[in-house]
Structure formats: structure tokens, C-alpha cells
Design a protein around this motif. Structure first.
Motif, PDB file in Angstrom:
ATOM      1  N   GLY A  29       0.883  -1.327   0.018  1.00 13.97           N
ATOM      2  CA  GLY A  29       0.179  -0.420   0.240  1.00 13.97           C
ATOM      3  C   GLY A  29       0.947   1.199   0.373  1.00 13.97           C
ATOM      4  N   VAL A  30       2.206   1.052   0.265  1.00 21.72           N
ATOM      5  CA  VAL A  30       3.140   2.447   0.544  1.00 21.72           C
ATOM      6  C   VAL A  30       3.506   2.701  -0.978  1.00 21.72           C
ATOM      7  CG1 VAL A  30       5.110   3.230   0.854  1.00 21.72           C
ATOM      8  CG2 VAL A  30       3.331   2.100   2.725  1.00 21.72           C
ATOM      9  N   VAL A  31       3.560   3.628  -1.532  1.00 17.71           N
ATOM     10  CA  VAL A  31       4.410   4.261  -2.562  1.00 17.71           C
ATOM     11  C   VAL A  31       5.363   3.944  -2.770  1.00 17.71           C
ATOM     12  CG1 VAL A  31       3.952   5.535  -5.024  1.00 17.71           C
ATOM     13  CG2 VAL A  31       2.505   5.340  -3.065  1.00 17.71           C
ATOM     14  N   GLY A  32       5.873   3.371  -3.742  1.00 17.79           N
ATOM     15  CA  GLY A  32       7.707   3.339  -4.433  1.00 17.79           C
ATOM     16  C   GLY A  32       7.667   2.603  -5.082  1.00 17.79           C
ATOM     17  N   THR A  33       8.782   1.400  -5.891  1.00 10.16           N
ATOM     18  CA  THR A  33       9.227   0.844  -6.736  1.00 10.16           C
ATOM     19  C   THR A  33       8.805  -0.349  -6.389  1.00 10.16           C
ATOM     20  OG1 THR A  33      11.632   1.288  -6.511  1.00 10.16           O
ATOM     21  CG2 THR A  33       9.855   3.380  -7.804  1.00 10.16           C
TER      22      THR A  33
END
Length: 889
Positions: free
Chosen positions: A244-248
């Protein structure tokens, strides 16, 4: 297999949020639906629209979207299914002649066929959808239960339940330029992808969606397993990014390695909720189509003025709403940040959240404030502060309240004692006996503080009792009603009685003054002494009700109806009473009393109590009700053991101590209750299902010579049960007539409000109409834009129509309720040309009308008269000439 295999039927705009030029327009077409399957097509489209609307972020953007449906008919059902893709199951290929040539096993990226890839003639679908101006997206729904769909210029989906998600996923490609976020497939081209939700860049400072990446999130955030990508250059972080956390996150755009997506899951990967990056793109695209967001407070202050003190020392709790009018696609939450002060409450909680209503341009938000009355003359003031969490707006609303004494009503009973009141009412008792019973019950149930006055009329009118508080005047009123002053004799001057009753009310000035003044007129005849009713209407100021005892053809029904309609009342007609309806007149009087004292009728069933039986009569009370009168009408009320059962099963009897008083009279027994009835059990003795419990008690004293007979063994004791409530859930109904001749139309009208607003949508309003021939019709009253429920009903035969208008359902708190009101409509042959000369129709005239209407001679009787040589029509004419030799025929 082409456009020759069907035709376009037409287009409908099924969601209309404004002009196409300023909204985002979604267009549905269908394939593989025959003409007999179009209803199913429409249901399939509605199901997709509902799921689309419920899917974030579209749920907060829907008011910027219009939806159009084009109905397309195909020759055959279904779609082609060649079963020739590498992943196709074994089976027999099928074909279907459809308008857009829908086919499974279409060719995807890299020239590979996929069994679930559902394709159509997209050029033809776009051509058909050109009928919708400013279209933005086209979806073709294919009538097949097989899972499948596709993107492209036109998105497709089958009717399989899971395929609805394909439609939304494919719309992500076509309408918003989003890439697939799964890692398997033919692979993406080298270089940086053009789509906004996939990238090869894992640099925190240059990444496409860097603004959404937290400083603590590792870059890259996770790598694909070695089993999926042997050539990956991804550096595995020591602590992978949380779901759910935005990253890559490695694996996207049909490539397992060295290409990244924003989160672990998303609608563009596995039908999970759209990730923040994709949601942001969708919001940006649709933002230009959204109407401007506005929030306006429409109640800058809340005033509870004139709340009655209540019953039995129990305060009346009343609600008022702080109201905002909103135009917004997103949910808006209004939350109390301070207060309320001054003794006011928050009965439904300290916040309310509203979402846009697609059917309305403006949505109202209501935050409820409560006030409970105290002692007459008390005042209260305070304030409450509310904030809209999304917009940051803040309001401080002043609150004011005052408690007053219960509104008092003065009622004058204007009673007919003309000679015909000595006739049989139809149930073996005289009309004057029925009058005495009804008027006596009316006086018995009146409240202390309300006023009662009596007027009689025959040739002239006479005051029998000046308006006096029912607490002190009830005994005198009962003596007059039972005495010789109402013995039948004389003619019928209804107008004189009405004038005298109105004058008596004008003279009634207690301290404090009566808040309501009403007049109840009872008559069994047509006026035959001046003044006529039409000439005195303008001089009447009281609310006027009338009860016609008998058949409309014998009563000045049209004139009385017009008089009542013009003075905030109505006419009730008993018709000819029967043994099963012997208490109808008393019930009508009590209904009028309820209207005068601002009570609501919950229900009014009737029955018979027999030896050894127990009658349980259910009725429903809500938290909006603050008092009730529960009444049993019977020739022998003292012979009925009358108890109440609360929603939690507690029994209440005449000896119960609480907010309840039991009274019994000659023809009536009743409980008068404040709610909750039992203070020690407030929750269990207020809202919910109650029961009136009736059993047979001691026998009445029988006439001399009949003491050895048990009249209850087989017949039992008849009763009418009437439940009245004093409530903030109010119901009112009217029947209006402009004509009284055969074929006239009755206009039915009803309003239902809870704390000054409609009680949601979980209820219905209808009318049960008993015709003069005792047949019954039921019709629904439809809700109009003005909040009124209305219907029209044609009156095809002469006589009295009993119109019982009812409401039933759930209130705003989900509590069951019912309300009803009985009214009358009448038709008379020549009713619009009622005589105005004051000549009363004779008994022979009435008999002749009865015969002429076909009510007095059945087919067998008519045949017998014919055998005897009588011409019935000529016989009637001869009888009329003999009755009126001076008239012309």
C-alpha cells in the motif's frame, strides 16, 4: 456476423449530471442481445454502472459523469467462441450472428491469442456511439456468461460477474492511458514507458511519482523473485516497502524485471483498489468535468419555539436539523467541534457524512439537534460549532427554545335532533341512540384543559352547554347528551345549528385562550329550513367537521363537504350502519377528536372477544412518539379485560403505576400514556411493537328475564380498537371533490413528515377504498416533487365511499411505524344540482330513489312485477305524481 445481423433501436441517457458538453460521457452498447433480451441488457448495464460508481476514485467523481445506453438488437444471442487460443479449453467452437461480431480468443500483444480476450468490430461500435455528442469512452457489453473482455478504442466485457472488473480495468487503459501492472506477457519496449504508472526509473529525485514517495521508503522497494527474472538488476532492499505504500516495485507492463509499478497491488494489476498514482491520474483527467463544489448553511440559527410541556410530567423531545446544501462529488463530513450548550443534545451523534445524490443537483446534509421541554414558560439558549472536515469551513449556530403549555382546543358539537333521528340507523338501534353513544365517547376521551360545548338543532338551533373545560364540564355534557334535549322532533335547520355553534366558539375566551377552535356537525338529513349552508360559509371561522349519519342521497352531502373543505375539515359518511359496523359513528367522532388535538391514528382494527379467547392487537410505536391514547370502543367496555404489552413483554393493566392512566365510560375504555410509559424501563416501554391484549371479563347486567342466558358463549363482545399517538412523525390526508355527480373524481392527498422532513424512503402510502357496493379497491399514492403523495380516483356509482389512506414502513431510525386516516367521498345522482330552495326530500322520494337505483328490487322481484302486469318505470312516475301533484314531470 456483421451489422446486417441486427439493428440499433435507440439511445437513453441513464445518468444525467448535466450537459454533455461539460461532463465526461460514458457510452454503453450491447452485442448478442435479441429483442426479447433487451431488459436483461439494461439490467446488465445498470449492474456495471453501479459497480463503476462504487469503485474509488470514481465514487468521488461520479457527479462529473454522464452515462448513455444505446440499445442494439442482434439476430442471435451470445458471441463467437472459436476455442483456438493456446489457453482455450477443449470443447466445440460456436458462432453467433451478432451486430458487432463479438468474438473470444482475440489477438493480444506480440500476436498471441488469449482465450478470454473478447473483441468486437470497434469501428462499427464507434460509429454507432457517434449519436452521443462529446462521448469519451465506449464500453460494449456482450451477452455471454464466459469470463472475458478487452481494451482498445472500445472496451468490452462479458456479462460474467467478474467481467465487470475487466470493463473498469480496460477503461483504465483506454480513457486514462494507464498501463497494465502485471509482469507476465510479451514484454514492453525498451526505454522509459510513456504510461504514467510504470517506469524504469528507481531514482528518488527523478521518478515519475516521486511526490508520493516517503523518504523512509526504500528505492527500489522490492524486486521480483529470481525464479521470475534471472536478468534483474534490481537491488534488493534490506527492508521491502510495505503493502500500500508508494514506491517502486519490480514487475509491470508485461515485463518481470527492470520495470516498476507504484505499489504492490492495483486495479491495473489484480483488480485491487486503484493505487494512489492511478487514482491521481484519473482525478486529473476528470477534474475538468466536475461541477464547482459549494457548501451553504441554510439554517443560520435553530429555534425550538413553542414546544409543549408534555404529558404526565414527561417532557416532549423535539428535533430540529442544521441543514447544509452541498454540491460535491466527494463525501463531506460535518462534525461538531464545540457544544451544544444550554441543555440541547445531539440525538444522532456528533457528525454526519453525505455523498452526492446522482438524481439531484443539490444534496442536503442534516445534523440533528434535540431539545426536551420542561415547564411552561421556561426558555433555553445555547450554541453549537460545526466544521466541514474537507473544506475547512466552520459555523457557530445559535440555539433557542421555549416551553409552552399543551395547546388547548375548544370543540362545539352541533347535533341534529330532527324527527328522522328517531329512525332505525340500520343496526336495530335508532339514530339518536347512535348519536348519544358517539358524542358520549367523544366527551369521555377529551383531555382536561380542552373545552366542550353543545348545540342542538331542529327547526331552529339552541345552545345546550356553553364551552367549558372538559375537566369540569364533562359530567354536565354527558347528562345533556343522555337527556331529553336530544329527543327527536322537528325539521332540519343545519345552517342555523352551524351559525350557533360558530357563535358559541367565538364567545369562548378562557384564560389562557384556546389555541384551536373546532366544530363537529352531525346530521342525518338535508336542510329544509333556512339559512342554507352556502350563504353562511363566509361567516364561519372555526375548523369545521361534519358527520353524515345515513346515505348520501338523504343528506346535504355536497353542501357539507364544500363547507368543511373550505374550513380545514372534512365530511365523514357512515352509510347505512350494519351490525358489524355498529360503532362506526363513534370511531368517526374519535378520529375527528384526534385531528382537533393534533394526534395521529396508528391503527383502528375491530373484532370480537369470546369466552376463553385472547385477542392480541399489535401496533408500532417509534421514538418520535411522545404520548398515546389506546382506546377500546364497545357496547360493554367493562366486560373486556383490557391490558397493554410493552415491546419487552411487560404487561400494563389499570393498576399499573407509571406514566399511564386508565379510564372507562359507558361505551369506551382507554389508556392515556406518556412515553416512555414505565420510567424504570424507559427503553423497553417506548419504541417497538406493542400489543393491546383483550380478554372477556365479567358479564354485564342483563335485562329482566334474560339473566340465565349467556350472550357471550357464541356471539362474544364486539369492539373497535383505536390507537392514537402524539408524535413528531406526523401524517395527514385529504379527499377533495369539485363535483358530486356520478363519475366525479376524488383527489387523494397525503403528507408524511418526521421532524419536519420526509422519513427516508423505506415506506409506502396507499388508499383502501370501500365502494357503496362493499367492494374494495386499493391504489398507491405517488410521491410528487412537492413532497405530497397523490392519486385520483373516479367515483362510478352513487353512494358513500370510505377512503382509508394508510402509510407504513420504517422511519429515519429504522423503526417500524404505521399511520392511517379514514375519509369519505360521495356521489349522488344530480349531486351538482342539489336543491337550494329549502324543500326537504320526502320519505317517499327517498324510497323511490332507492328503488330507481336498483337497490330495492332484485331481478327476481322485477320479473315477478312484470308477470303481474306492472311497468316499474311508470309505477315510479305515478308514485312521484301522487307525492308531488304540483310538480311537473
Amino acid at each position: 456476423m456483421s451489422a446486417s445481423d441486427g439493428y440499433v433501436l435507440g439511445m437513453s441517457k441513464i445518468v444525467d449530471h448535466g450537459p454533455n458538453s461539460s461532463r465526461w460521457n460514458l457510452v454503453f452498447v450491447g452485442d448478442g442481445y435479441r429483442s426479447t433480451e433487451l431488459n436483461q441488457y439494461r439490467a446488465d448495464v445498470n449492474a456495471i454502472v453501479q459497480q463503476f460508481r462504487a469503485t474509488p476514485p470514481f465514487d468521488n467523481l461520479f457527479c462529473g459523469i454522464n452515462v448513455h445506453r444505446i440499445d442494439v438488437v442482434s439476430t442471435q444471442s451470445g458471441a463467437d467462441d472459436p476455442l483456438d487460443a493456446p489457453d482455450s479449453p477443449a470443447g466445440t467452437p460456436t458462432t453467433a450472428n451478432t451486430y458487432f461480431d463479438a468474438t473470444f480468443a482475440g489477438t493480444g500483444p506480440g500476436g498471441v491469442k488469449y482465450d478470454r480476450l473478447l473483441v468486437i468490430d470497434a469501428a462499427l461500435a464507434l460509429s454507432v456511439s457517434n449519436s452521443v455528442a462529446n462521448r469519451n469512452q465506449v464500453i460494449c457489453v456482450v451477452n455471454s456468461s464466459k469470463y472475458g473482455g478487452s481494451g482498445g478504442a472500445v472496451a468490452t466485457c462479458s456479462t460474467n460477474t467478474q467481467s465487470r472488473e475487466i470493463a473498469i480495468h480496460e477503461m483504465g487503459h483506454t480513457a486514462f492511458g494507464l498501463a497494465d501492472e502485471y509482469g507476465y506477457g510479451a514484454g514492453s519496449p525498451p526505454g522509459e514507458p510513456t504510461q504514467p504508472n510504470v517506469t524504469r526509473d528507481t531514482n528518488r529525485t527523478t521518478n515519475k511519482w516521486r511526490a508520493l514517495i516517503l523518504a523512509t521508503t526504500p528505492m527500489p522497494s522490492s524486486c521480483s523473485p529470481a525464479s521470475e527474472c534471472m536478468a534483474s538488476t534490481c537491488v534488493v532492499p534490506s527492508s521491502p516497502g510495505a503493502a500500500g505504500v508508494v514506491g517502486t516495485f519490480e514487475g509491470a507492463a508485461y515485463t518481470a524485471c527492470n520495470i516498476y509499478r507504484p505499489t504492490t497491488s492495483c486495479y491495473m494489476r489484480d483488480f485491487s483498489p486503484f493505487c494512489p498514482v492511478c487514482s491521481g491520474i484519473i482525478r486529473t483527467v476528470l477534474a475538468v468535468y466536475l461541477p464547482p463544489e459549494t457548501v451553504s448553511l441554510t439554517t443560520p440559527s435553530i429555534s425550538f419555539t413553542g414546544v409543549p410541556a408534555g404529558m404526565g410530567g414527561v417532557g416532549v423531545t423535539t428535533y430540529r436539523a442544521i441543514v447544509w446544501e452541498t454540491v460535491s462529488c466527494r463525501p463531506l463530513t460535518f462534525a461538531v467541534t464545540a457544544g451544544p450548550t444550554g441543555g440541547f443534545g445531539l440525538p444522532s451523534g456528533s457528525s454526519v457524512t453525505v455523498t452526492s445524490d446522482s438524481a439531484l443537483p443539490i444534496t442536503s446534509a442534516r445534523l440533528w439537534i434535540s431539545y426536551t421541554s420542561t415547564n411552561p414558560g421556561d426558555v433555553a439558549s445555547g450554541s453549537v460549532t460545526v466544521r466541514c472536515n474537507e473544506t475547512g469551513q466552520r459555523w457557530t449556530i445559535p440555539l433557542m427554545a421555549s416551553t409552552i403549555s399543551r395547546p388547548k382546543a375548544a370543540v362545539t358539537l352541533v347535533l341534529d335532533r330532527s324527527g328522522s333521528m328517531g329512525d332505525d340507523a340500520g343496526d336495530g338501534r335508532t339514530k339518536v341512540q347512535k348519536l348519544r353513544e358517539a358524542a358520549g365517547a367523544f366527551v369521555d376521551v377529551m383531555r382536561a384543559g380542552d373545552g366542550i360545548g353543545l348545540v342542538r338543532f331542529d327547526d331552529t338551533a339552541k345552545r345546550l352547554l356553553e364551552v367549558e373545560d372538559a375537566a369540569t364540564g364533562a359530567g354536565t355534557a354527558q347528562s345533556i347528551i343522555a337527556g331529553a334535549d336530544l329527543d327527536p322532533g322537528g325539521a332540519t335547520s343545519i345552517g342555523d345549528g352551524v351559525l350557533e355553534g360558530s357563535a358559541m366558539l367565538a364567545d369562548a375566551h378562557p384564560v389562557p385562550a384556546y389555541d384551536v377552535k373546532a366544530m363537529v356537525v352531525l346530521t342525518d338529513g338535508q336542510w329544509n329550513r333556512p339559512p342554507d349552508l352556502a350563504s353562511i360559509s363566509g361567516s364561519i371561522t372555526a375548523n369545521t367537521y361534519a358527520v353524515g349519519l345515513g346515505l348520501p342521497s338523504n343528506i346535504s352531502a355536497a353542501a357539507l363537504t364544500t363547507l368543511c373543505q373550505g374550513h380545514n375539515g372534512y365530511l365523514l359518511m357512515t352509510g347505512e350502519l350494519t351490525a358489524s359496523q355498529s360503532m362506526r359513528l363513534s370511531k368517526y367522532f374519535l378520529q375527528i377528536l384526534a385531528g382537533v388535538t393534533n394526534a395521529n391514528i396508528i391503527s383502528d382494527p375491530r373484532g370480537t372477544v369470546t369466552r376463553g379467547s385472547e385477542q392480541r392487537i399489535p401496533f408500532w410505536v417509534t421514538s418520535a412518539d411522545y404520548g398515546m391514547d389506546l382506546i377500546v370502543l364497545s357496547p360493554y367496555p367493562r366486560s373486556i379485560d383490557f391490558q397493554l404489552e410493552t415491546p419487552d413483554g411487560t404487561r400494563i393493566d389499570p393498576a399499573t403505576i407509571g406514566n399511564v392512566k386508565y379510564t372507562v365510560g359507558n361505551t369506551v375504555a382507554y389508556y392515556r400514556c406518556a412515553l416512555p410509559v414505565l420510567p424504570a424501563d424507559a427503553n423497553g416501554s417506548h419504541a417497538g411493537q406493542w400489543n393491546a391484549v383483550l380478554t372477556l371479563g365479567r358479564l354485564p347486567r342483563l335485562p329482566s328475564g334474560e339473566q340465565g342466558r349467556d350472550p357471550f358463549g357464541k356471539i362474544g363482545v364486539p369492539y373497535e380498537f383505536v390507537a392514537h399517538s402524539y408524535s413528531a412523525l406526523t401524517f395527514d390526508a385529504h379527499v377533495m371533490q369539485q363535483s358530486f355527480d356520478l363519475g366525479a373524481t376524488a383527489e387523494l392527498d397525503a403528507t408524511l413528515l418526521e421532524y419536519e422532513a420526509p422519513p427516508g424512503a423505506g415506506y409506502r402510502v396507499w388508499a383502501e377504498i370501500e365502494l357503496p357496493d362493499q367492494s374494495i379497491n386499493s391504489i398507491a399514492l405517488k410521491l410528487g416533487s412537492d413532497g405530497r403523495h397523490q392519486a385520483k380516483y373516479k367515483l362510478p356509482i352513487p353512494g358513500a365511499y370510505s377512503v382509508r389512506i394508510r402509510a407504513r414502513g420504517e422511519n429515519l431510525d429504522g423503526e417500524a411505524f404505521e399511520r392511517e386516516k379514514t375519509l369519505s367521498a360521495v356521489t349522488i345522482r344530480g349531486g351538482d344540482k342539489e336543491p337550494t330552495g329549502g324543500q326537504e326530500r320526502s320519505r317517499v322520494d327517498r324510497l323511490l330513489d332507492h328503488l330507481a337505483d336498483g337497490d330495492g328490487i332484485d331481478d327476481k322481484g322485477a320479473d315477478r312485477l312484470k308477470e303481474l302486469g306492472f311497468d316499474v318505470r311508470r309505477l315510479l312516475q305515478s308514485l312521484r305524481r301522487a307525492e308531488h301533484p304540483w310538480s311537473e314531470h
